[in-house]
Scaffold this motif. Structure first.
Motif, PDB file in Angstrom:
ATOM      1  N   PRO A 264      20.560  10.699 -41.192  1.00  0.00           N
ATOM      2  CA  PRO A 264      20.894   9.599 -41.892  1.00  0.00           C
ATOM      3  C   PRO A 264      22.082   9.442 -40.914  1.00  0.00           C
ATOM      4  O   PRO A 264      22.932  10.717 -40.311  1.00  0.00           O
ATOM      5  N   LEU A 265      22.840   7.921 -40.981  1.00  0.00           N
ATOM      6  CA  LEU A 265      24.312   8.416 -40.128  1.00  0.00           C
ATOM      7  C   LEU A 265      25.342   8.833 -40.371  1.00  0.00           C
ATOM      8  O   LEU A 265      26.282   9.532 -39.938  1.00  0.00           O
ATOM      9  N   GLY A 266      25.428   8.708 -41.738  1.00  0.00           N
ATOM     10  CA  GLY A 266      26.455   9.205 -42.781  1.00  0.00           C
ATOM     11  C   GLY A 266      26.683  10.710 -42.370  1.00  0.00           C
ATOM     12  O   GLY A 266      27.462  11.140 -42.613  1.00  0.00           O
ATOM     13  N   ARG A 267      25.589  11.874 -42.212  1.00  0.00           N
ATOM     14  CA  ARG A 267      25.409  12.923 -42.069  1.00  0.00           C
ATOM     15  C   ARG A 267      25.823  13.316 -40.729  1.00  0.00           C
ATOM     16  O   ARG A 267      26.623  14.189 -40.071  1.00  0.00           O
ATOM     17  N   LEU A 268      24.764  11.845 -39.878  1.00  0.00           N
ATOM     18  CA  LEU A 268      25.868  12.046 -38.036  1.00  0.00           C
ATOM     19  C   LEU A 268      27.406  11.880 -38.199  1.00  0.00           C
ATOM     20  O   LEU A 268      27.819  12.826 -37.461  1.00  0.00           O
ATOM     21  N   ALA A 269      27.286  11.515 -38.963  1.00  0.00           N
ATOM     22  CA  ALA A 269      29.193  10.345 -39.262  1.00  0.00           C
ATOM     23  C   ALA A 269      29.540  12.736 -39.374  1.00  0.00           C
ATOM     24  O   ALA A 269      30.984  12.419 -38.915  1.00  0.00           O
ATOM     25  N   VAL A 270      29.327  13.080 -40.432  1.00  0.00           N
ATOM     26  CA  VAL A 270      29.871  14.195 -41.334  1.00  0.00           C
ATOM     27  C   VAL A 270      30.114  15.266 -39.657  1.00  0.00           C
ATOM     28  O   VAL A 270      31.151  16.180 -39.006  1.00  0.00           O
ATOM     29  N   VAL A 271      28.965  15.881 -39.297  1.00  0.00           N
ATOM     30  CA  VAL A 271      28.171  16.147 -37.839  1.00  0.00           C
ATOM     31  C   VAL A 271      29.443  16.059 -37.000  1.00  0.00           C
ATOM     32  O   VAL A 271      29.988  17.067 -36.255  1.00  0.00           O
ATOM     33  N   THR A 272      29.680  14.892 -36.463  1.00  0.00           N
ATOM     34  CA  THR A 272      30.520  14.488 -35.733  1.00  0.00           C
ATOM     35  C   THR A 272      31.647  15.034 -35.438  1.00  0.00           C
ATOM     36  O   THR A 272      32.245  14.686 -34.472  1.00  0.00           O
ATOM     37  N   GLU A 273      32.291  14.372 -36.968  1.00  0.00           N
ATOM     38  CA  GLU A 273      33.394  14.911 -37.041  1.00  0.00           C
ATOM     39  C   GLU A 273      33.929  16.373 -37.568  1.00  0.00           C
ATOM     40  O   GLU A 273      35.130  16.553 -36.242  1.00  0.00           O
ATOM     41  N   ARG A 274      33.253  17.520 -37.611  1.00  0.00           N
ATOM     42  CA  ARG A 274      33.303  19.087 -37.065  1.00  0.00           C
ATOM     43  C   ARG A 274      33.834  18.707 -35.983  1.00  0.00           C
ATOM     44  O   ARG A 274      34.264  19.944 -35.050  1.00  0.00           O
ATOM     45  N   ALA A 275      32.376  18.404 -35.040  1.00  0.00           N
ATOM     46  CA  ALA A 275      32.564  18.479 -33.508  1.00  0.00           C
ATOM     47  C   ALA A 275      33.601  18.290 -32.952  1.00  0.00           C
ATOM     48  O   ALA A 275      34.582  18.870 -32.082  1.00  0.00           O
ATOM     49  N   ALA A 276      34.290  17.003 -33.518  1.00  0.00           N
ATOM     50  CA  ALA A 276      35.724  16.916 -32.321  1.00  0.00           C
ATOM     51  C   ALA A 276      36.262  17.721 -33.336  1.00  0.00           C
ATOM     52  O   ALA A 276      37.752  18.118 -32.322  1.00  0.00           O
ATOM     53  N   THR A 277      36.915  17.955 -34.109  1.00  0.00           N
ATOM     54  CA  THR A 277      37.950  19.373 -34.863  1.00  0.00           C
ATOM     55  C   THR A 277      37.935  19.543 -33.688  1.00  0.00           C
ATOM     56  O   THR A 277      38.720  20.773 -33.131  1.00  0.00           O
ATOM     57  N   VAL A 278      36.643  21.233 -33.466  1.00  0.00           N
ATOM     58  CA  VAL A 278      36.432  21.892 -32.674  1.00  0.00           C
ATOM     59  C   VAL A 278      36.911  21.538 -31.458  1.00  0.00           C
ATOM     60  O   VAL A 278      37.474  22.098 -30.450  1.00  0.00           O
ATOM     61  N   ALA A 279      36.328  20.048 -30.425  1.00  0.00           N
ATOM     62  CA  ALA A 279      36.842  19.758 -29.530  1.00  0.00           C
ATOM     63  C   ALA A 279      38.159  19.448 -28.635  1.00  0.00           C
ATOM     64  O   ALA A 279      38.709  19.895 -27.805  1.00  0.00           O
ATOM     65  N   ARG A 280      38.631  19.091 -30.277  1.00  0.00           N
ATOM     66  CA  ARG A 280      40.507  19.102 -30.283  1.00  0.00           C
ATOM     67  C   ARG A 280      40.829  20.619 -29.251  1.00  0.00           C
ATOM     68  O   ARG A 280      41.901  20.492 -29.265  1.00  0.00           O
ATOM     69  N   SER A 281      40.361  21.199 -30.262  1.00  0.00           N
ATOM     70  CA  SER A 281      41.134  22.421 -30.261  1.00  0.00           C
ATOM     71  C   SER A 281      40.534  23.494 -29.308  1.00  0.00           C
ATOM     72  O   SER A 281      41.773  23.808 -28.206  1.00  0.00           O
ATOM     73  N   TRP A 282      39.274  23.199 -29.088  1.00  0.00           N
ATOM     74  CA  TRP A 282      38.421  23.139 -27.734  1.00  0.00           C
ATOM     75  C   TRP A 282      40.273  23.108 -25.782  1.00  0.00           C
ATOM     76  O   TRP A 282      40.674  23.700 -25.430  1.00  0.00           O
ATOM     77  N   LEU A 283      40.446  22.064 -26.583  1.00  0.00           N
ATOM     78  CA  LEU A 283      41.164  20.681 -24.981  1.00  0.00           C
ATOM     79  C   LEU A 283      43.082  21.620 -25.629  1.00  0.00           C
ATOM     80  O   LEU A 283      43.038  21.409 -24.059  1.00  0.00           O
ATOM     81  N   GLU A 284      43.182  22.036 -26.325  1.00  0.00           N
ATOM     82  CA  GLU A 284      44.399  22.227 -27.062  1.00  0.00           C
ATOM     83  C   GLU A 284      44.748  23.713 -25.968  1.00  0.00           C
ATOM     84  O   GLU A 284      46.208  23.588 -25.331  1.00  0.00           O
ATOM     85  N   GLY A 285      43.817  24.333 -26.274  1.00  0.00           N
ATOM     86  CA  GLY A 285      43.140  25.752 -25.642  1.00  0.00           C
ATOM     87  C   GLY A 285      43.802  25.143 -24.294  1.00  0.00           C
ATOM     88  O   GLY A 285      43.838  26.350 -23.005  1.00  0.00           O
ATOM     89  N   LEU A 286      43.218  23.852 -23.511  1.00  0.00           N
ATOM     90  CA  LEU A 286      43.328  24.427 -21.562  1.00  0.00           C
ATOM     91  C   LEU A 286      44.494  24.140 -21.672  1.00  0.00           C
ATOM     92  O   LEU A 286      45.282  24.199 -20.049  1.00  0.00           O
ATOM     93  N   ARG A 287      45.428  23.253 -22.312  1.00  0.00           N
ATOM     94  CA  ARG A 287      46.638  22.664 -21.717  1.00  0.00           C
ATOM     95  C   ARG A 287      47.807  23.846 -21.680  1.00  0.00           C
ATOM     96  O   ARG A 287      47.724  24.503 -22.569  1.00  0.00           O
TER      97      ARG A 287
END
Lengths: 287, 115
Positions: A264-287
């Motif tokens: 379901p798209l609702g679950r997809l939104a949750v998965v995406t938001e978790r992944a976005a949090t991970v991505a932001r942390s990863w990008l922060e680590g590069l800077r």
């Protein structure tokens, strides 16, 4: 050549005209005059006000783009020129502007395409002809298409590419659902930063999909802005054999999650938001 | 052939929908519209068509069939789009609390009728 005093007088006159008739198109030359004088803040106010009245004016978007470009806001400038071209595909100023941005970004083929259109549309435009000659010359020196940007255009697009060597992009989403297939983080140029995706037949498609998504974030943002809806939050696409869900973890990146239609798209939104949090942390680590 | 503007009313009647349009994808032009007065359809049509084209190419590159429904969510509203047969796209603009499910159904219904 005009004197500074004459230009100041012109600005005064045009300002008075605009005050008397706020719907006047005089905001175009007034904004340009202010830009040329380096009064970017005032120029921007005039341009934005004009755009509010004439959102379909390619000239207004072109003016705003030049002001943004002078202020170093090159991504936003690109967006405005892009809008100008959608409104008027032959707009010379927009082709020149985007061509220049592609040139300084090192994308000589696209720069050539836009500048050729500008030069063909307005052959008497010396600036377009000179820029076209410059790109051709650079292309001739760089047959592989990787332009040497050490010339006078270099440094204008001062947005350093993200350094993906500082962390392991292959493990970017480790631990998340679908970490190795169905999650892609890409930059605004459509280059994959991490994650992976295969098609239903098992073909690796992450890079091709990333390339097609270049600019999606900007287009989504423009659409939301034009409607007065604020910033865009997410973009979802339902297909008969899968769902795509996108968010922008940062202004420079886009995150795509692909799942089967049964998710379901609702679950997809949750998965995406978790992944976005991970991505932001990863990008922060590069800077 | 049913008048398009009338057909669009089935979408604009949905709670939270501020307007609906039929857009030509190839040139981004408005074919028919039923919008609130404060919405300028032309630039929205151009950008939505461009976005839909880009997402169609993306799903193709991902080995999936072309999208049947697009949903752009923003701070204070939403844009929905459903590709129809040929070159047309049904677009709806909604408030934040728009009934997305019902709007989607009405848009799919209109698109399936071949507009």
């Amino acid at each position: 050549m005009r004197s500074g005093g004459a230009m100041t007088d012109d600005i005064r006159v045009m300002t008075a005209q605009l005050a008397a008739d706020p719907a006047s198109m005089v905001f175009l030359p007034l904004g340009e005059a202010l830009r040329q004088r380096g009064q970017l803040e005032a120029a921007e106010k005039v341009a934005v006000s004009g755009l509010g009245r004439y959102p379909e004016s390619a000239d207004a978007h072109d003016l705003y783009a030049r002001i943004l470009g002078d202020g170093g806001q090159l991504e936003q400038a690109f967006d405005e020129w892009d809008i100008a071209l959608r409104l008027d595909p032959e707009h010379v100023g927009a082709h020149k502007g985007i061509g220049f941005l592609y040139f300084v970004a090192g994308d000589l083929e696209r720069a050539l395409s836009h500048l050729e259109t500008a030069a063909r549309t307005l052959p008497e435009d010396a600036g377009a002809q000179a820029a076209l000659a410059r790109v051709k010359e650079t292309l001739a020196r760089q047959p592989t298409g990787n332009g040497d940007l050490s010339g006078d255009g270099a440094g204008v697009l001062d947005v350093p590419p993200l350094d993906v060597d500082g962390a392991d992009p292959a493990r970017l989403f480790a631990g998340l659902e679908g970490a190795e297939d169905g999650l892609i983080l890409l930059d605004t140029r459509g280059l994959r930063l991490g994650g992976g995706l295969t098609s239903p037949d098992g073909t690796e498609v992450a890079d091709a999909v990333s390339a097609h998504l270049a600019g999606v974030s900007q287009e989504a943002g423009r659409t939301a802005r034009l409607l007065g809806l604020g910033s865009w939050i997410s973009l979802a696409a339902e297909s008969p054999d899968g769902h795509l869900f996108m968010v922008a973890p940062t202004t420079e990146t886009l995150l795509l999650v692909v799942r089967e239609r049964s998710v379901p798209l609702g679950r997809l939104a949750v998965v995406t938001e978790r992944a976005a949090t991970v991505a932001r942390s990863w990008l922060e680590g590069l800077r | 052939m049913q008048d398009l503007a009338v057909a669009l009313e089935s979408i604009t009647r949905v709670h939270g929908v501020r307007g609906a349009m039929v857009v030509s994808v190839s040139d981004g032009l408005v074919v028919a519209e039923s919008l609130m007065e404060d919405i300028d359809g032309a630039p929205i049509a151009a950008l939505t068509a461009s976005l839909a084209t880009r997402l169609r190419r993306t799903t193709e590159a991902a080995g999936r069939r072309q999208p049947t429904f697009l949903h752009l969510r923003a701070d204070t509203g939403t844009v929905l789009a459903v590709p129809s047969s040929g070159d047309l796209l049904v677009v709806a603009i909604g408030e934040q609390d728009v009934n997305v499910g019902l709007a989607r159904l009405e848009m799919l219904h209109l698109a399936e009728r071949g507009i």
